[in-house]
Design an enzyme around this catalytic site. Structure first.
Site, short mmCIF file in Angstrom:
data_model
loop_
_atom_site.label_atom_id
_atom_site.label_comp_id
_atom_site.label_asym_id
_atom_site.label_seq_id
_atom_site.Cartn_x
_atom_site.Cartn_y
_atom_site.Cartn_z
N TYR A 141 -2.62 -1.82 10.11
CA TYR A 141 -2.54 -1.89 8.65
C TYR A 141 -1.18 -1.41 8.16
CZ TYR A 141 -3.92 -0.91 3.77
OH TYR A 141 -4.01 -0.87 2.40
N SER A 197 0.85 -1.19 0.00
CA SER A 197 0.00 0.00 0.00
C SER A 197 0.88 1.23 0.00
CB SER A 197 -0.89 0.00 1.26
OG SER A 197 -1.53 1.24 1.45
#
Length: 286
Positions: free
Chosen positions: A159, A146
């Protein structure tokens, strides 16, 4: 490294998280380019829809319901793939989830679910599929990280940790594959993409629920919703993934603001050791 390029036509690929978003669009594009596929997702109905789309278009695909957070489930995915096709050349380890909350408020269940689904799934995928890909002597492994794996934002600590870990894992893998001329790796670092990842709480295992109930997560976060309103289409990300496989590119960074944010991190590190302002911030609603 141009001599390490790969033609996907006639090859065998595996894509996790193929029921929707980036995984679905990547699977559809790989199929259009001649790859036979074993597709995985925890959502059986969404997985079937992707498989059916490929079959209706004349492609080859099977679906294997898979919980990527479990090693045995990944092993089963590999076994079914080999039983169907006899070999495997590519895996796009793409399935992932996101949990929201400040570091102080994230629960151990939040950390366990996030790290097992996002990070351990990639460890399992490499452990199981790398030896199989090596047997074909031509292949590619793509790990989905990401923009948050290059520069962290507030409000998504678990995350961020998982995605930073994936970047480190992919870099190490790529270096260790250098002695193998036809085996390569890439890391995908998408910025805001129009997927249903913010709805992932519905797939949280019962034993990892907080207070026994499903939460809204980033569905209830204003910054997240604003980003998704102008997000990139997942089909565009799929095109970048395919291009990276064909031309052997390690970094797949979808957004210019991610590149500039990472450059700003490096400048601050070198110039004065300060922390660069985050490109995104989800902490205001926490």
């Amino acid at each position: 490294m141009g001599d390490r390029n790969m033609d996907v036509n006639g090859k065998i690929g595996v894509v996790t998280g193929a029921g929707s978003g980036i995984g679905r669009e990547t699977a559809l594009l790989l199929s259009k380019n001649g790859m036979a596929l074993a597709l995985a997702d925890v959502d059986e109905s969404a997985l079937k829809a992707t498989v059916d789309s490929i079959l209706d278009g004349g492609g080859q695909a099977i679906g294997v319901v898979t919980d990527v957070s479990k090693l045995e489930s990944i092993k089963n995915l590999a076994e079914v793939t080999l039983a169907t096709y006899g070999s495997v050349n590519l895996i796009h380890s793409n399935a992932g989830i996101v949990t929201a909350g400040s570091i102080e408020n994230l629960t151990i269940n939040d950390w366990s679910w996030t790290l097992s689904t996002n990070l351990w799934s990639n460890v399992y995928g490499i452990k199981v599929f790398l030896p199989l890909i090596k047997e074909t002597n031509e292949g590619h492994i793509i790990l989905t990280s990401s923009s948050e794996g290059l520069q962290a934002s507030g409000g998504t600590a678990a995350y961020n940790v998982s995605k930073f870990g994936i970047v480190g894992l992919a870099e190490t893998l790529s270096m260790e594959l250098l002695p193998f001329p036809n085996l390569n790796a890439s890391v995908l670092c998408p910025g805001p993409v129009l997927t249903n990842i913010v709805e992932c709480e519905r797939h949280r295992p019962e034993e990892l629920l907080n207070d026994g109930k499903v939460e809204l997560g980033l569905q209830d976060n204003e910054a997240s919703q604003n980003l998704l309103a102008g997000a990139m289409g997942p089909h565009l990300v799929a095109e970048m993934v395919l291009e990276a496989v064909i031309n052997n590119k390690f970094w797949i960074v979808t957004h210019e603001e991610t590149r500039m944010g990472f450059l700003n991190v490096a400048r601050c590190l070198v110039d004065d050791g300060s922390l660069a302002p985050p490109t995104y911030d989800f902490s205001n609603d926490m």
